[in-house]
Design a protein around this motif. Structure first.
Motif, short mmCIF file in Angstrom:
data_model
loop_
_atom_site.label_atom_id
_atom_site.label_comp_id
_atom_site.label_asym_id
_atom_site.label_seq_id
_atom_site.Cartn_x
_atom_site.Cartn_y
_atom_site.Cartn_z
N ILE A 31 0.86 -1.18 0.00
CA ILE A 31 0.00 0.00 0.00
C ILE A 31 0.89 1.23 0.00
N VAL A 32 0.89 1.97 -1.09
CA VAL A 32 1.57 3.25 -1.13
C VAL A 32 0.61 4.32 -0.64
N GLU A 33 -0.60 4.30 -1.19
CA GLU A 33 -1.67 5.15 -0.70
C GLU A 33 -3.00 4.56 -1.11
N ILE A 34 -4.02 4.92 -0.37
CA ILE A 34 -5.39 4.48 -0.63
C ILE A 34 -6.18 5.70 -1.07
N ASN A 35 -6.78 5.64 -2.24
CA ASN A 35 -7.54 6.77 -2.79
C ASN A 35 -9.03 6.46 -2.76
N PRO A 36 -9.79 7.14 -1.90
CA PRO A 36 -11.23 6.87 -1.80
C PRO A 36 -12.01 7.63 -2.88
N ARG A 37 -11.73 7.33 -4.12
CA ARG A 37 -12.31 8.04 -5.26
C ARG A 37 -12.04 7.24 -6.52
N TYR A 38 -12.58 7.74 -7.63
CA TYR A 38 -12.20 7.17 -8.92
C TYR A 38 -10.73 7.52 -9.19
N THR A 39 -10.08 6.68 -9.96
CA THR A 39 -8.69 6.91 -10.35
C THR A 39 -8.57 6.60 -11.84
N MET A 40 -7.43 6.94 -12.41
CA MET A 40 -7.19 6.61 -13.81
C MET A 40 -7.12 5.09 -14.00
N GLY A 41 -6.72 4.38 -12.94
CA GLY A 41 -6.75 2.92 -13.02
C GLY A 41 -8.15 2.39 -13.20
N ARG A 42 -9.12 3.00 -12.52
CA ARG A 42 -10.51 2.57 -12.68
C ARG A 42 -11.02 2.89 -14.08
N VAL A 43 -10.63 4.05 -14.60
CA VAL A 43 -10.98 4.38 -15.98
C VAL A 43 -10.44 3.32 -16.93
N THR A 44 -9.21 2.90 -16.69
CA THR A 44 -8.58 1.87 -17.54
C THR A 44 -9.39 0.58 -17.51
N LEU A 45 -9.82 0.16 -16.32
CA LEU A 45 -10.60 -1.08 -16.22
C LEU A 45 -11.93 -0.96 -16.96
N GLU A 46 -12.57 0.20 -16.87
CA GLU A 46 -13.85 0.39 -17.57
C GLU A 46 -13.62 0.39 -19.08
N LEU A 47 -12.53 0.98 -19.52
CA LEU A 47 -12.20 0.95 -20.95
C LEU A 47 -11.97 -0.48 -21.42
N MET A 48 -11.34 -1.30 -20.59
CA MET A 48 -11.04 -2.68 -20.97
C MET A 48 -12.31 -3.50 -21.21
N LYS A 49 -13.44 -3.08 -20.66
CA LYS A 49 -14.69 -3.80 -20.88
C LYS A 49 -15.13 -3.73 -22.34
N ARG A 50 -14.57 -2.78 -23.08
CA ARG A 50 -14.93 -2.62 -24.49
C ARG A 50 -13.86 -3.19 -25.41
N THR A 51 -12.96 -4.00 -24.85
CA THR A 51 -11.91 -4.61 -25.67
C THR A 51 -12.19 -6.08 -25.89
N TYR A 52 -11.64 -6.61 -26.96
CA TYR A 52 -11.81 -8.01 -27.31
C TYR A 52 -11.12 -8.88 -26.27
N PRO A 53 -11.73 -10.01 -25.88
CA PRO A 53 -11.13 -10.87 -24.85
C PRO A 53 -9.67 -11.22 -25.17
N GLY A 54 -8.83 -11.12 -24.16
CA GLY A 54 -7.42 -11.44 -24.31
C GLY A 54 -6.55 -10.28 -24.72
N SER A 55 -7.17 -9.13 -25.06
CA SER A 55 -6.38 -7.97 -25.48
C SER A 55 -5.77 -7.27 -24.27
N SER A 56 -4.74 -6.49 -24.54
CA SER A 56 -4.13 -5.63 -23.53
C SER A 56 -4.43 -4.18 -23.88
N GLY A 57 -4.48 -3.34 -22.85
CA GLY A 57 -4.81 -1.94 -23.08
C GLY A 57 -3.86 -1.00 -22.36
N LEU A 58 -3.65 0.16 -22.94
CA LEU A 58 -2.76 1.18 -22.37
C LEU A 58 -3.49 2.52 -22.37
N PHE A 59 -3.67 3.08 -21.18
CA PHE A 59 -4.29 4.40 -21.02
C PHE A 59 -3.21 5.40 -20.67
#
Length: 718
Positions: free
Chosen positions: A616-644
């Motif tokens: 744990i470096v820090e805990i952020n009680p909010r949305y983060t760019m990591g969460r945006v990345t995960l939501e973006l990944m829901k629109r990718t083809y299975p097995g793909s990798s994504g870079l935000f």
């Protein structure tokens, strides 16, 4: 129906009254040839409902959503008949509403009334055609409940302009999509006769929309575009969303005379058609307001960045939801996002940074409020909307209070990590974890800070970093690299601890792989949304997130591979985090926190060359760019990798481009989007800009998708 000849010479008013108030289908669907309009009479107001046979009276409003049959079972006659039952009711409603318009607006131009009568006769014919096909499928009209929605939202029309806007340009325009869509479905199911019927109705609807458009243009404000006038004329709950179906039929709209701007704007328009929407907003300065109070004001560069990324929550929400922005994104940009397979939310513009009190948002039912971060700023912004929330009943002081405020503190994160590390039962051998001293020391005076730095150095860590417990990421820390404490460093510490504020002092650790854990705290408990790789610059400012094909199940393999000296590292890591998250859930419940959570962590190399985990470096009680990345990944083809990525102007220039627009064109040309899959295609590979490069001032967000194994480190340049 040949009995219509009995009505030759009838006045249009009398015929409209018969159609509107008749209680038999036979009388409603009679269509005489010779009709005069010499005595239109007085306006007819306050018609509660049309006359109908008992079995066709509207179901009680609010008694439940209509059981609209799907298209997956159209090979069965019964299912085809059920679908046609819906269509027949819609055509009958249109007939009745047109009769009402003739009675409501007797002073309308004679040419308008003649065209309206001819359109009414088409609707009668459509109803008869649907009835015939229904009977062939074994369904009788009225054996299923019928909706009165069209009647409720159109019958209170106040002018002929209202009529053509609501019926011709909204519901009949939507039929340009529905007729085409269902004609294909019926033909695929082997029912060529019904497909042909729908194709005929489609051709008629083009004429109906063209008729409405002609009069709409005559009556609207000549200084307004068709699109702006259309949006202004519609009143909630109607919106342009009701003027289109599942797939926009551009060809049909062009044939009806709608201009390119109208068609393009309609394509990207979104508003809920029933589900109560959640409201999202990008407010990245919650920590700033917590640290400095309501007097906090972002500097110019920060304000520009927030404006550039204001639309980013559109990738967190559903199509029915609302995103508050200072300015709605341009239609060209939204069109590109939609073509990439992302649903578009409704955008509502803020007025002076606040919800427009004169807008309809203040009157609409809402399903929830979703700021980027709960803080004093988001509570103030959402205050007028709390009373409208039906999906959640949390008051302002439940969404944010002092117990939640403490979760933002890096001192709280450091203390939580120290507590976790002290509980050695979470792991058999803790040599692969950081020490409690490496978790950080919390101080609130310059003297204590200097003593903590000296103690850390005595333990062999020459480089030390100090972080304000509250402050904006990447701008709230200072590094102590020199052997002596510099005057500027001492001054920074003095400012940081003013008024008893806390600072975290910790040794600088040589990071090898950063990652994040994205979580969601709900009333039922804390759940893991997924894991992302994380790339920061040397100052700790965010640069990118990446996610592999298994991002929803485990910590990135790039991190666990560095702990290969630990027996069964992946299992032990999962077990450690399971216990850690269980304790975090208890802390969140105590604070009454509900919402997104992000945990940053990294694997580092010690001076001896060993690799350890700082979980744990820090805990952020909010949305983060990591969460945006995960939501973006829901629109990718299975097995793909994504870079935000987030790129600033300097990075773009270092990559050889003059501005964001030229960079975006080159990126999308080098990595064109390719979608695959059924029934909803997803991104297989390619790049997409997530905010408009033509309007971006200081920051451009991009998302790149590739085959499994996309190496973010190779794409991110120094």
């Amino acid at each position: 129906m040949a009995a219509g000849n009995l009505f030759i010479g009838m006045e249009l008013r009398e015929l409209a009254e018969r159609i509107l108030f008749a209680t038999t289908l036979e009388e409603k669907l009679r269509s005489p040839e010779g009709v005069t309009d010499e005595n239109p009479g007085a306006p007819l107001l306050n018609v509660e409902a049309p006359g109908r046979p008992a079995e066709l009276r509207f179901k009680v409003h609010g008694s439940g959503k209509a059981d609209f049959p799907g298209v997956n079972r159209l090979e069965k006659e019964q299912e085809r008949g059920r679908l046609l039952h819906f269509f027949a009711n819609h055509e009958l409603l249109a007939t009745e509403l047109m009769a009402l318009a003739l009675l409501r607006f007797p002073d309308a131009p004679a040419a308008f009334r003649r065209g309206l009568w001819q359109t009414l006769r088409d609707e009668q014919a459509h109803t008869r055609l649907y009835l015939e096909r229904m009977r062939a499928c074994g369904i009788q009209f009225g054996e299923r409940p019928v909706s009165g929605y069209f009647w409720r939202v159109v019958s209170n029309m106040e002018s002929p302009l209202d009529y053509v806007t609501r019926l011709s340009l909204t519901f009949e325009q939507a039929n340009l999509d529905f007729c085409r869509y269902f004609a294909k479905k019926f033909r695929t199911a082997g029912d060529a006769q019904t497909a042909g019927l729908l194709e005929k109705i489609y051709r008629d609807e083009i004429g109906h929309v063209a008729y409405g458009l002609k009069w709409f243009r005559r009556w609207k404000n000549p200084g307004e575009s068709d699109w702006d006038a259309f949006c202004r004329q519609l009143k909630f709950p109607l919106s342009p969303q009701r003027a289109k179906g599942l797939t926009l039929n551009v060809e049909g709209r062009r044939a009806a005379g709608l201009d390119e701007q109208f068609v393009t704007e309609l394509d990207v328009y979104s508003q809920s058609k029933g589900r109560t929407p959640a409201v999202f907003v990008f407010n990245p300065f919650a920590e700033g307001y917590l640290a400095h109070g309501k007097g906090f004001a972002p500097v110019k560069h920060q304000a520009m960045l927030a404006r550039d990324l204001a639309n980013l929550p559109q990738f967190l929400c559903r199509a029915d939801d609302i995103v508050l922005t200072p300015k709605r994104p341009p239609v060209e940009f939204l069109s590109q996002v939609k073509q990439a397979g992302f649903p578009l939310p409704e955008f509502v513009e803020l007025i002076g940074g606040q919800v427009d009190p004169a807008g309809n948002l203040a009157e609409r039912k809402l399903g929830g409020l979703r700021p980027w971060a709960w803080g004093p700023d988001s509570v103030d912004l959402f205050r007028p909307l709390f009373v409208n929330v039906t999906g959640e009943t949390r008051a302002a002081n439940e969404c944010f209070n002092q117990r939640i405020a403490k979760l933002y503190s890096k001192a709280w994160s450091a203390n939580f990590l120290r507590k976790i590390l002290s509980q050695s039962g979470a792991h058999e051998d803790g040599s692969w974890l950081c020490t409690r001293q490496e978790a950080g020391v919390i101080v609130n005076s310059v003297e204590d800070a200097l003593a903590a730095i000296a103690e850390i150095r005595r333990r062999g860590y020459h480089r030390v970093v100090a972080k304000e417990a509250l402050g904006l990421a990447g701008q709230n820390a200072i590094r102590f690299w020199e052997p002596e404490i510099l005057t500027t460093q001492r001054q920074w510490l003095a400012r940081a601890v003013q008024d008893g504020r806390e600072v975290v002092i910790e040794p600088w650790l040589e990071r090898e792989v950063d990652f994040s854990i994205q979580l969601e705290m709900a009333p039922r408990g804390l759940r893991v949304c997924g894991y992302t790789g994380l790339i920061n610059d040397r100052k700790g400012q965010f640069r990118a997130n990446w996610a592999a094909g298994n991002h929803d199940r485990r910590v990135p393999t790039q991190a666990t591979a560095l702990l290969s000296h630990v027996p069964d590292a992946a299992r032990r890591l999962q077990g450690f985090y399971a216990e850690t998250l269980s304790q975090l859930e208890s802390e969140l419940r105590e604070a009454n926190f509900v919402g997104p959570i992000g945990i940053d962590a990294f694997v580092y190399r010690t001076a001896e060359g060993d690799r350890r985990l700082k979980p744990i470096v820090e805990i952020n009680p909010r949305y983060t760019m990591g969460r945006v990345t995960l939501e973006l990944m829901k629109r990718t083809y299975p097995g793909s990798s994504g870079l935000f990525r987030l790129l600033n102007a300097g990075q773009v220039r270092r990559e050889g481009f003059a501005d964001f627009s030229s960079y975006a064109k080159a990126l999308c040309k080098q990595f064109p989007l390719r979608l695959e899959g059924e029934p909803v295609p997803k991104i297989r590979e390619g790049a997409l800009c997530l905010n408009d490069p033509a309007e971006a001032q200081v920051c451009l967000a991009t998302f790149q998708v590739g085959r499994s194994g996309l190496q973010a480190h190779h794409i991110i340049t120094s």
